[in-house]
Motif scaffolding. Structure first.
Motif, PDB file in Angstrom:
ATOM      1  N   LYS A 176       3.437   2.562  22.923  1.00  0.00           N
ATOM      2  CA  LYS A 176       2.184   3.286  23.157  1.00  0.00           C
ATOM      3  C   LYS A 176       2.079   3.732  24.615  1.00  0.00           C
ATOM      4  O   LYS A 176       1.756   4.888  24.898  1.00  0.00           O
TER       5      LYS A 176
ATOM      6  N   ARG B 214       2.258   7.646  26.154  1.00  0.00           N
ATOM      7  CA  ARG B 214       1.265   8.196  27.094  1.00  0.00           C
ATOM      8  C   ARG B 214       1.937   8.651  28.390  1.00  0.00           C
ATOM      9  O   ARG B 214       1.592   9.698  28.944  1.00  0.00           O
TER      10      ARG B 214
ATOM     11  N   GLU C 291      -0.188   6.615  17.019  1.00  0.00           N
ATOM     12  CA  GLU C 291      -1.526   6.217  17.456  1.00  0.00           C
ATOM     13  C   GLU C 291      -1.813   6.724  18.864  1.00  0.00           C
ATOM     14  O   GLU C 291      -2.921   7.175  19.148  1.00  0.00           O
ATOM     15  N   ALA C 292      -0.826   6.659  19.745  1.00  0.00           N
ATOM     16  CA  ALA C 292      -0.996   7.174  21.103  1.00  0.00           C
ATOM     17  C   ALA C 292      -0.835   8.684  21.152  1.00  0.00           C
ATOM     18  O   ALA C 292      -1.546   9.375  21.888  1.00  0.00           O
TER      19      ALA C 292
ATOM     20  N   ALA D  70      -3.881  11.197  20.278  1.00  0.00           N
ATOM     21  CA  ALA D  70      -4.952  11.310  21.275  1.00  0.00           C
ATOM     22  C   ALA D  70      -4.741  12.511  22.195  1.00  0.00           C
ATOM     23  O   ALA D  70      -5.691  13.008  22.802  1.00  0.00           O
ATOM     24  N   PHE D  71      -3.504  13.005  22.305  1.00  0.00           N
ATOM     25  CA  PHE D  71      -3.179  14.140  23.163  1.00  0.00           C
ATOM     26  C   PHE D  71      -3.243  15.478  22.426  1.00  0.00           C
ATOM     27  O   PHE D  71      -3.122  16.524  23.054  1.00  0.00           O
TER      28      PHE D  71
END
Length: 121
Positions: free
Chosen positions: A42, A46, A84-85, A88-89
């Motif tokens: 994760k 990011r 999951e990470a 978000a982007f």
């Protein structure tokens, strides 16, 4: 490269490497070289996307203008956790993406992901 092609040069945070350009603009597209993320998947995701964001901004683009990602994982079993990470982007509509397990990633044994992309300017 043609005269219409422009290499995007990194700043001190991202030094230019002798074996590839960090990003290349041609026409209304920018092609970004892969950015490696280290450690837990994760955080590594990011890190990789954060670095791509900086490269895109240096080129006059953004994550919102990405049309295609290529994701290279050290371990495909981490794909769901990586997602999951990753999501978000991503803006809507979601860009196209390919995700594969790579035999080895640059950066040594702590590298868990590498992401490259193509974006509009």
């Amino acid at each position: 490269m043609s005269a219409a092609t422009k290499v995007i040069v990194y700043n001190d945070e991202f030094p230019l490497k002798p074996h590839n350009s960090p990003a290349v603009k041609i026409g209304n597209l920018v092609y970004c070289s892969g950015q490696v993320g280290m450690g837990e998947i994760k955080a590594a995701t990011r890190e990789s996307l954060g670095n791509l964001k900086k490269v895109l901004e240096l080129s006059g683009s953004s994550l919102e203008k990405v049309v295609k990602y290529n994701v290279f994982l050290k371990d495909m079993d981490e794909m769901l956790t990586m997602n999951e990470a990753f999501v978000a982007f991503l803006p809507d509509p979601k860009p196209a993406r390919t995700c594969i397990q790579a035999g080895k990633l640059p950066g040594g044994p702590n590298a868990s992901i590498e992401i490259e992309c193509v974006a509009e300017l």
